[in-house]
Design a protein around this motif. Structure first.
Motif, PDB file in Angstrom:
ATOM      1  N   LEU A   1      40.977  44.901  41.789  1.00  0.00           N
ATOM      2  CA  LEU A   1      40.509  44.022  42.864  1.00  0.00           C
ATOM      3  C   LEU A   1      40.581  42.551  42.447  1.00  0.00           C
ATOM      4  CD1 LEU A   1      39.242  44.026  45.727  1.00  0.00           C
ATOM      5  CD2 LEU A   1      37.004  43.889  44.611  1.00  0.00           C
ATOM      6  N   THR A   2      41.152  41.716  43.310  1.00  0.00           N
ATOM      7  CA  THR A   2      41.292  40.290  43.036  1.00  0.00           C
ATOM      8  C   THR A   2      40.859  39.473  44.245  1.00  0.00           C
ATOM      9  OG1 THR A   2      43.590  40.248  43.828  1.00  0.00           O
ATOM     10  CG2 THR A   2      43.239  40.660  41.469  1.00  0.00           C
ATOM     11  N   TYR A   3      40.556  38.206  43.985  1.00  0.00           N
ATOM     12  CA  TYR A   3      40.324  37.239  45.059  1.00  0.00           C
ATOM     13  C   TYR A   3      41.490  36.261  45.029  1.00  0.00           C
ATOM     14  CZ  TYR A   3      38.501  33.231  47.634  1.00  0.00           C
ATOM     15  OH  TYR A   3      38.354  32.184  48.531  1.00  0.00           O
ATOM     16  N   VAL A   4      42.118  36.077  46.189  1.00  0.00           N
ATOM     17  CA  VAL A   4      43.303  35.243  46.279  1.00  0.00           C
ATOM     18  C   VAL A   4      43.034  34.058  47.204  1.00  0.00           C
ATOM     19  CG1 VAL A   4      45.753  35.166  46.900  1.00  0.00           C
ATOM     20  CG2 VAL A   4      44.758  37.276  45.971  1.00  0.00           C
ATOM     21  N   ARG A   5      43.370  32.864  46.699  1.00  0.00           N
ATOM     22  CA  ARG A   5      43.319  31.666  47.525  1.00  0.00           C
ATOM     23  C   ARG A   5      44.546  30.814  47.186  1.00  0.00           C
ATOM     24  NH1 ARG A   5      38.725  26.815  48.080  1.00  0.00           N
ATOM     25  NH2 ARG A   5      40.142  25.381  49.182  1.00  0.00           N
TER      26      ARG A   5
ATOM     27  N   SER B   1      35.952  50.552  35.413  1.00  0.00           N
ATOM     28  CA  SER B   1      37.247  49.961  35.730  1.00  0.00           C
ATOM     29  C   SER B   1      38.157  50.895  36.515  1.00  0.00           C
ATOM     30  CB  SER B   1      37.952  49.529  34.438  1.00  0.00           C
ATOM     31  OG  SER B   1      37.209  48.527  33.783  1.00  0.00           O
ATOM     32  N   ASP B   2      38.121  52.196  36.189  1.00  0.00           N
ATOM     33  CA  ASP B   2      39.004  53.140  36.860  1.00  0.00           C
ATOM     34  C   ASP B   2      38.355  53.802  38.075  1.00  0.00           C
ATOM     35  OD1 ASP B   2      37.146  54.572  35.452  1.00  0.00           O
ATOM     36  OD2 ASP B   2      38.570  55.989  34.552  1.00  0.00           O
ATOM     37  N   GLN B   3      37.190  53.297  38.484  1.00  0.00           N
ATOM     38  CA  GLN B   3      36.470  53.856  39.632  1.00  0.00           C
ATOM     39  C   GLN B   3      37.230  53.602  40.922  1.00  0.00           C
ATOM     40  OE1 GLN B   3      32.373  52.693  39.691  1.00  0.00           O
ATOM     41  NE2 GLN B   3      32.054  53.245  41.835  1.00  0.00           N
ATOM     42  N   ASN B   4      37.277  54.601  41.790  1.00  0.00           N
ATOM     43  CA  ASN B   4      37.943  54.455  43.082  1.00  0.00           C
ATOM     44  C   ASN B   4      37.092  53.609  44.019  1.00  0.00           C
ATOM     45  OD1 ASN B   4      38.752  55.256  45.947  1.00  0.00           O
ATOM     46  ND2 ASN B   4      40.331  56.277  44.724  1.00  0.00           N
TER      47      ASN B   4
ATOM     48  N   GLU C   1      40.976  37.791  38.901  1.00  0.00           N
ATOM     49  CA  GLU C   1      40.687  39.204  38.648  1.00  0.00           C
ATOM     50  C   GLU C   1      39.174  39.381  38.550  1.00  0.00           C
ATOM     51  OE1 GLU C   1      43.033  40.970  35.522  1.00  0.00           O
ATOM     52  OE2 GLU C   1      44.576  39.436  35.786  1.00  0.00           O
ATOM     53  N   LEU C   2      38.582  39.926  39.584  1.00  0.00           N
ATOM     54  CA  LEU C   2      37.124  39.920  39.745  1.00  0.00           C
ATOM     55  C   LEU C   2      36.384  40.773  38.710  1.00  0.00           C
ATOM     56  CD1 LEU C   2      37.007  40.112  43.641  1.00  0.00           C
ATOM     57  CD2 LEU C   2      36.739  38.091  42.198  1.00  0.00           C
ATOM     58  N   PHE C   3      36.994  41.837  38.219  1.00  0.00           N
ATOM     59  CA  PHE C   3      36.313  42.734  37.285  1.00  0.00           C
ATOM     60  C   PHE C   3      36.997  42.755  35.925  1.00  0.00           C
ATOM     61  CE2 PHE C   3      35.025  44.262  41.449  1.00  0.00           C
ATOM     62  CZ  PHE C   3      33.668  44.459  41.275  1.00  0.00           C
ATOM     63  N   LYS C   4      37.640  41.658  35.586  1.00  0.00           N
ATOM     64  CA  LYS C   4      38.402  41.574  34.339  1.00  0.00           C
ATOM     65  C   LYS C   4      37.513  41.610  33.108  1.00  0.00           C
ATOM     66  CE  LYS C   4      41.732  38.649  31.921  1.00  0.00           C
ATOM     67  NZ  LYS C   4      42.551  37.393  31.983  1.00  0.00           N
TER      68      LYS C   4
END
Length: 234
Positions: free
Chosen positions: A219-223, A80-83, A229-232
């Protein structure tokens, strides 16, 4: 007046005719050919048939340069905290159902209905984790083609089967062509937190990737007004 000819007999022999009983009892074709002398013309026909069969086997086989090597796919590894690196992950495909994107830490398939990642692929394991790797997705959203740099090989990943093969490179026949530049849908001064490309839908909405910071978890996908939230889930 000559002797009556046998109709439907599989052999014409100079020293007698092989009856059905003889053919069965003596081991079939090999036995009859051993015990009887065949006319030269029949021998030539048999040779031609064998040559034709061998030729067909070569013609029907794989063409030169074609191959498919099955590879066991491995899931992507991330935290989760990966750059996320120097830039945001790249959007490769988006529809009403799924989103496909990739970065150096993997290829990912996100289901918009279940709101979770359904597939991931470790790109480092196949040498396709840098910017030189070209990723193409088919129009039917089921096939992902990964071409590392100038390699003569490519990797083909089938999403529905979680199947990965290595094959000789050739361009994808029907790739998804719905990607546009983010500049086509957004002003330049706002694109800092968005992916370089987007997908425009028939209703006028567009979908893209966005991050509030440079960690994977952001990181998110927005439409439209919807944010995923892709990695939730991890």
């Amino acid at each position: 007046m000559g002797l009556p000819q046998r109709c439907g007999s599989p052999f014409f022999l100079t020293e007698g005719v092989a009856t059905k009983k003889e053919f069965s009892n003596q081991g079939g074709v090999k036995k009859v050919l051993k015990d009887k002398k065949i006319m030269p013309g029949v021998t030539a026909v048999i040779i031609l048939i064998v040559i034709a069969a061998i030729s067909i086997s070569f013609i029907s086989g794989p063409k030169e340069g074609e191959y498919k090597i099955p590879i066991e796919p491995t899931i992507a590894e991330w935290s989760s905290d990966q750059n996320m690196g120097a830039h945001l992950p790249i959007l490769d495909y988006a529809s009403d159902n799924i989103v496909i994107f990739h970065s150096y830490f993997g290829l990912f398939v996100y289901n918009l209905d279940s709101q979770k990642l359904i597939r991931s692929l470790n790109l480092q394991s196949i040498g396709c984790a840098d910017d030189s790797c070209v990723v193409s997705v088919s129009k039917d959203e089921n096939t992902v083609q990964l071409h590392p740099g100038d390699s003569e090989s490519m990797y083909v990943y089938t999403i529905s089967k979680n199947n990965l093969v290595k094959a000789a490179y050739k361009p994808m026949e029907e790739p998804f062509d719905g990607l546009v530049s983010i500049l086509d849908v957004m002003d330049f001064d706002k694109i800092g937190n968005y992916s370089h490309n987007a997908v425009i839908f028939n209703n006028g909405e567009f979908g893209c990737l966005r991050a509030s910071e440079w960690t994977v978890s952001s990181l998110t996908y927005v439409r439209g007004d919807r944010v995923h939230e892709l990695f939730k889930q991890k």
